[in-house]
Design an enzyme around this catalytic site. Structure first.
Site, short mmCIF file in Angstrom:
data_model
loop_
_atom_site.label_atom_id
_atom_site.label_comp_id
_atom_site.label_asym_id
_atom_site.label_seq_id
_atom_site.Cartn_x
_atom_site.Cartn_y
_atom_site.Cartn_z
N ARG A 1 28.35 8.41 56.25
CA ARG A 1 29.00 9.20 57.32
C ARG A 1 30.50 9.36 57.04
NH1 ARG A 1 25.52 6.01 60.13
NH2 ARG A 1 27.08 4.48 60.71
N THR A 2 30.80 10.37 56.24
CA THR A 2 32.19 10.73 55.94
C THR A 2 32.28 12.24 56.12
OG1 THR A 2 31.63 11.13 53.63
CG2 THR A 2 32.36 8.89 54.19
N SER B 1 26.59 9.83 42.28
CA SER B 1 25.69 10.31 43.33
C SER B 1 24.28 10.40 42.77
CB SER B 1 26.15 11.71 43.78
OG SER B 1 25.16 12.31 44.59
N LYS C 1 28.64 15.11 38.49
CA LYS C 1 28.23 13.71 38.65
C LYS C 1 27.32 13.26 37.50
CE LYS C 1 30.37 12.72 42.55
NZ LYS C 1 31.44 11.72 42.62
N VAL D 1 26.37 18.78 38.36
CA VAL D 1 26.73 18.72 36.94
C VAL D 1 27.90 17.75 36.74
CG1 VAL D 1 27.73 20.08 35.04
CG2 VAL D 1 25.83 21.01 36.39
N TYR E 1 28.81 20.28 41.68
CA TYR E 1 28.84 18.86 42.06
C TYR E 1 27.84 18.07 41.23
CZ TYR E 1 28.65 14.72 45.09
OH TYR E 1 28.68 13.44 45.59
P1 NAP Z 1 35.19 12.43 51.63
O1 NAP Z 1 35.23 11.76 52.94
O2 NAP Z 1 35.08 13.91 51.57
O3 NAP Z 1 36.45 11.92 50.80
C1 NAP Z 1 36.73 12.47 49.55
C2 NAP Z 1 38.02 11.87 49.07
O4 NAP Z 1 38.33 12.49 47.81
C3 NAP Z 1 39.20 12.16 50.01
O5 NAP Z 1 40.06 11.06 50.01
C4 NAP Z 1 39.84 13.35 49.34
O6 NAP Z 1 41.22 13.51 49.63
C5 NAP Z 1 39.67 12.95 47.88
N1 NAP Z 1 39.94 14.06 46.99
C6 NAP Z 1 39.36 15.27 46.92
N2 NAP Z 1 39.97 16.04 46.00
C7 NAP Z 1 40.97 15.29 45.48
C8 NAP Z 1 41.97 15.50 44.51
N3 NAP Z 1 42.10 16.67 43.87
N4 NAP Z 1 42.83 14.50 44.21
C9 NAP Z 1 42.75 13.31 44.85
N5 NAP Z 1 41.83 13.04 45.80
C10 NAP Z 1 40.96 14.02 46.10
O7 NAP Z 1 33.96 11.91 50.75
P2 NAP Z 1 33.27 10.47 50.65
O8 NAP Z 1 31.93 10.60 51.25
O9 NAP Z 1 34.18 9.38 51.07
O10 NAP Z 1 33.02 10.44 49.06
C11 NAP Z 1 33.54 9.41 48.25
C12 NAP Z 1 32.73 9.40 46.97
O11 NAP Z 1 31.35 9.12 47.26
C13 NAP Z 1 32.73 10.74 46.21
O12 NAP Z 1 32.82 10.49 44.83
C14 NAP Z 1 31.38 11.33 46.56
O13 NAP Z 1 30.94 12.24 45.57
C15 NAP Z 1 30.53 10.08 46.64
N6 NAP Z 1 29.28 10.26 47.41
C16 NAP Z 1 29.33 10.41 48.76
C17 NAP Z 1 28.13 10.55 49.46
C18 NAP Z 1 28.10 10.69 50.97
O14 NAP Z 1 27.00 10.80 51.53
N7 NAP Z 1 29.24 10.69 51.65
C19 NAP Z 1 26.91 10.56 48.78
C20 NAP Z 1 26.91 10.39 47.39
C21 NAP Z 1 28.10 10.24 46.72
P3 NAP Z 1 41.77 14.60 50.72
O15 NAP Z 1 41.79 13.91 52.05
O16 NAP Z 1 43.13 14.93 50.21
O17 NAP Z 1 40.82 15.77 50.70
#
Ligand code: NAP
Length: 230
Positions: free
Chosen positions: A187-188, A137, A156, A154, A152
């Site tokens: 958008r998640t 991130s 990353k 720290v 978060y």
């Molecule tokens: P998300 O929709 O919240 O999805 C997070 C995923 O991580 C879900 O599949 C969740 O599973 C899984 N997860 C959480 N804790 C877990 C655990 N203990 N064991 C296994 N899986 C686990 O988030 P996203 O936006 O897709 O994020 C994906 C990546 O992109 C992350 O690394 C995030 O830091 C990074 N990121 C996202 C954004 C953004 O704007 N969305 C920006 C910068 C970086 P569950 O369904 O079981 O909770």
């Protein structure tokens, strides 16, 4: 056929990455902590004609990572591409984050990725091919001011450091590449409905790093295919 394993693949960016890699002809191993939602995601990719399978990895549990690696090994599934995507994002600052928030975030976002690398990268080195992509991130970037909640941010920043240390651990001349990236605002569930990118757009740089040619970058941090300041 190459096989990609994605953590946190049941939804969000992880699912979009698995779908995009499946559309490129890879076998995809979707992993997550909730078997039901992983299976539903697998079924939706199979309905598109993809070679998809589901596995349980709870990133806070090193044992679940080792068990998954053992099961795949026993069934002859070689992992060529590892996408460390699963994460949580508590918003507390450094003084107000609870023990639980600090520990669970570091275990999920940092140690989970580290242990999957320990489980799958040695075999990549032995086979002479591998791609590891750590989904980081801009909140982990000193260059961008380490924004967001403290656990978060720290986690990353440390994931970025891990990317460099892993890259240094790959023997010279072996075609195993380790990189990390910022997907942008997506958008998640984590990014929310006002984010600027779709999950498919958020997956693009991940897919690029997962399919790099032999002369591609190694040990870098990227956004939209361009280097990003650490
Ligand atoms: P998300 O929709 O919240 O999805 C997070 C995923 O991580 C879900 O599949 C969740 O599973 C899984 N997860 C959480 N804790 C877990 C655990 N203990 N064991 C296994 N899986 C686990 O988030 P996203 O936006 O897709 O994020 C994906 C990546 O992109 C992350 O690394 C995030 O830091 C990074 N990121 C996202 C954004 C953004 O704007 N969305 C920006 C910068 C970086 P569950 O369904 O079981 O909770």
């Amino acid at each position: 056929m190459r096989t990609a394993l994605v953590t946190g693949a049941n939804r969000g960016i992880g699912f979009a990455v698995a779908q995009a890699l499946g559309r490129k002809g890879m076998r995809v191993v979707l992993t997550g902590r909730d078997a039901g939602s992983v299976q539903a995601a697998v079924e939706s990719l199979r309905a598109e004609g993809m070679d998809a399978m589901g596995e349980t990895i709870d990133l806070v549990s090193p044992e679940s990572i080792r068990d998954c690696a053992r099961r795949l090994d026993a069934s002859g599934v070689e992992v060529h591409v590892l996408i460390n995507n699963g994460a949580i994002e508590p918003s507390a600052d450094a003084l107000h984050a609870t023990d639980e928030e600090i520990e669970t975030t570091l275990r999920t976002n940092l140690l989970g990725a580290w242990y999957t690398c320990r489980a799958f990268v040695p075999a990549m080195i032995a086979r002479g091919y591998g791609r590891v992509v750590n989904v980081s991130s801009d909140f982990g970037s000193f260059d961008r001011g380490l924004g967001g909640g403290a656990p978060y941010s720290v986690s990353k920043a440390a994931l970025n450091a891990l990317t460099v240390k892993l890259a240094q651990a790959i023997p010279q001349g072996v075609d195993v590449k380790v990189n990390c990236l910022n997907p942008g605002w997506v958008r998640t569930r984590m990014g929310g409905p006002d984010a600027t990118k779709s999950p498919e757009e958020g997956a693009e740089t991940v897919v690029w790093l997962a399919t790099l040619p032999a002369d591609g970058p190694h040990g870098g941090f990227f956004q939209d295919h361009e280097p990003l300041g650490w």
